[in-house]
Write an enzyme that holds these catalytic residues in place. Structure first.
Site, PDB file in Angstrom:
ATOM      1  N   LYS A  97      31.321  35.394  40.589  1.00  0.00           N
ATOM      2  CA  LYS A  97      31.831  35.954  39.340  1.00  0.00           C
ATOM      3  C   LYS A  97      31.408  35.040  38.198  1.00  0.00           C
ATOM      4  O   LYS A  97      31.432  33.812  38.347  1.00  0.00           O
ATOM      5  CB  LYS A  97      33.363  36.057  39.422  1.00  0.00           C
ATOM      6  N   SER A 141      39.630  42.413  36.700  1.00  0.00           N
ATOM      7  CA  SER A 141      38.470  41.994  35.943  1.00  0.00           C
ATOM      8  C   SER A 141      37.245  41.651  36.792  1.00  0.00           C
ATOM      9  O   SER A 141      36.146  41.598  36.271  1.00  0.00           O
ATOM     10  CB  SER A 141      38.832  40.764  35.111  1.00  0.00           C
ATOM     11  N   SER A 162      43.183  40.836  39.485  1.00  0.00           N
ATOM     12  CA  SER A 162      41.738  40.967  39.221  1.00  0.00           C
ATOM     13  C   SER A 162      40.823  40.851  40.437  1.00  0.00           C
ATOM     14  O   SER A 162      39.634  41.113  40.329  1.00  0.00           O
ATOM     15  CB  SER A 162      41.299  39.939  38.178  1.00  0.00           C
TER      16      SER A 162
END
Lengths: 485, 95
Positions: free
Chosen positions: A77, A152, A176
């Site tokens: 990420k 997210s 997330s």
């Protein structure tokens, strides 16, 4: 055809000499080239670096120095700092930021011989539940490209669901990891707060943020967690506690396992198709010898309100470091210092980030501290105590991960509060600091549904065991969206 | 809790956030709706509850007060927007 294999299977193939890391890495880089134009799940693809790391991994293996993850390509990420590689956090603010150091998670993965394919797209500064707040545009859900992947960690979830990477890392502040895992039909684990180092993970809400693995199966998550977890003196909230071998207990029997079903997670607002799949999963557990117990988490309805004080307050403090002076975006021709701060921040941050900074600044401003932040900290204890009481009675808690399947891109962007409610079942877990997982549990109208499993502190091994046993009896986690087979 | 344009301007200033005049109305609406959501907190009496700052109620770990980091000024300033002679440059503050 490597992309149809789990990380555990690829690990075995590398070990047996059936494939090299270079071949594996190249095949995933090729898939990213082929498919990511449409999905937008990567912000940066580190092709050269990946191939160099793959060569090094093959060399290490040839000299007998290989572990289970040596040569396995994954994606990080874009919230994890990677030395020498752009680390954007999904923001214009950091579009020009080449990190001068690496996050502990990145270092630990590299030390385990993992190859980095690139950095995945995400909601700006991890603030979002749909990946629509990214400066780099929305990520598409591989199961239906009109739909969001969740957020997210939307790029991480979509890249694994489309098998552009065998696994990826994510972070979870209010859901997330779990919510996008649910919406994309993959397996994701948010460990106990403090289990994985936050060093080099760009901070959003420091008392809630936690990194974790996102992969195809619980078995794969266990392999990744083995490499990610552990004490780190560079993170002041890292827990000094031994790390389990998370793969060791995957095959334990779950006969007699006590599963708590909180009535608040099955009430109004839960989509009927999602409820049906979760009920079926519970029935599967019952058939496997688990005992199902009705429980209550009476303060559940307070979790979203409390979160939207705690998280913005901490974010407004954390994001004050972005000032246009030391790194990141700086406005053109500032007329004075205040103008430099205001325009750099005003132009560098997107609307949702600004909104949350303002909520936090308001809640922390003179005269409002007791009414907002202090009140939220007190309620946080009540929410946490609900779980402690429940765990006196049960081993794990189960319910839906998200109230619905993936919604369409644009559907909730005008109404932040309705967006926030898509994390209604995940947020309390962060407030309490507990570990939680999302496991694929079937489909509703052809879109994936996730089963959430919540455990007591540091019981990641049990969660992975419970999820793995389900995945021995079901094949939901093996489904690949048709366009990406 | 309802916020008006002046509240938004004040908060934006506190947070050193430049906001376009045309966006203020929208922020006033969305911040008000978020604070409306947050208001549900007041339905519960918490007079006797201790605040919880850390998920596991542990206290902050301390370490010996000694230098552990080496100077990396050049490396860190290489990514700064504007530096000169090892200093970060900002608009003139003192006349």
């Amino acid at each position: 055809m490597y992309h149809t294999k789990t990380l555990a299977e690829l690990s075995a193939m590398l070990e047996a000499g059936e494939v090299t890391s270079v071949e594996l890495t190249q095949s995933f880089l090729d898939r990213i080239k082929q498919f990511d134009g449409e999905l937008n799940s990567f912000v940066t693809v580190t092709e050269e670096l990946a191939l160099a790391q793959a060569k090094a991994a093959d060399k290490a293996r040839a000299s007998g120095k290989a572990g289970p993850l040596t040569g396995i390509p994954i994606a990080h990420k874009d919230i994890f700092c990677t030395e020498g590689v752009k680390t954007s956090c999904g923001s214009k603010m950091l579009d020009n930021f080449i990190s001068p150091y690496s996050a502990t998670v990145v270092e630990k993965m590299r030390d385990a011989g993992v190859v980095m394919l690139g950095k995945t797209n995400m909601d700006e500064f991890a603030m979002g539940s749909s990946n629509e707040t990214s400066f780099y545009g929305p990520v598409k859900n591989p199961w239906n490209t009109q739909a969001v992947p969740g957020g997210s960690s939307g790029g991480s979830a979509a890249s694994v669901a489309a098998r552009l990477a065998p696994a990826s890392t994510g972070t979870d502040t209010g859901g997330s990891i779990r919510q996008p895992a649910s919406l994309c039909g993959i397996t994701g684990l948010k460990p106990t707060y403090g289990r994985i180092s936050r060093y080099g993970m760009i901070a959003f809400a420091s008392s809630l943020d936690q990194a974790g693995p996102m992969a195809q199966s619980a078995e794969d998550c266990a392999l990744l967690l083995n490499a990610m977890a552990g004490f780190d003196s560079r993170d002041s909230t890292s827990m000094e506690r031994d790390v389990d071998d998370y793969s060791a207990s995957l095959n334990n029997s779950i006969e007699g396992l006590k599963i708590g079903l909180p009535k608040e997670y099955f009430s109004e607002g839960l989509d009927a198709g999602v409820a049906k799949q979760v009920d079926d999963a519970i029935a599967q557990y019952r058939a496997m010898g688990a005992e199902i117990i009705d429980i209550s988490l009476p303060n559940t309805h307070l979790a979203v309100p409390v979160y939207y004080v705690v998280a913005p307050a901490e974010c407004s403090s954390n994001l004050s470091r972005f000032d246009g002076v030391r790194f990141g975006y700086r406005c053109e021709d500032p007329k004075d210092l205040e103008d430099l701060y205001k325009r750099s921040r005003g132009e560098g941050f997107g609307a949702e980030v600004k909104r949350r900074i303002m909520v936090g600044a308001y809640a922390l401003s003179a005269g409002y501290y007791d009414a907002y932040y202090l009140k939220s900290q007190k309620l946080r204890r009540l929410i946490s105590e609900d779980f402690s009481k429940a765990f006196e009675q049960v081993d794990v808690i189960m319910g839906p991960t998200a109230p619905s399947t993936a919604f369409n891109i644009g559907e909730k962007t005008d109404d932040p509060v309705s967006m926030y409610l898509s994390d209604i079942y995940t947020i309390a877990v962060n407030l309490a600091g507990l570990p939680g997982m999302s496991v694929p549990a079937g489909f509703s109208n052809n879109m994936p549904v996730g089963l959430q499993i919540i455990g007591n502190y540091f019981e990641e091994s049990r969660l992975l065991n419970v999820a793995h046993q389900y995945q021995q009896k079901t094949d939901w986690h093996k489904q690949i969206p048709e366009a990406f087979v | 809790m309802s916020l008006g344009p002046d509240d938004v301007k004040k908060i934006a200033h506190l947070a050193r956030l430049g906001i376009n005049e045309s966006d203020i109305e929208g922020y006033a609406d969305s911040l008000s709706s978020i604070l409306g959501l947050v208001e549900d907190m007041n339905t519960v009496n918490t007079d006797d509850v201790l605040p919880m700052a850390h998920p596991q109620d542990v206290s902050q770990r301390l370490r010996v007060d000694e230098v552990t980091e080496s100077n990396q000024r050049e490396k860190f300033q290489a990514i700064a927007p504007l530096t000169e002679d090892g200093l970060y440059l900002v608009p003139q503050v003192i006349e």
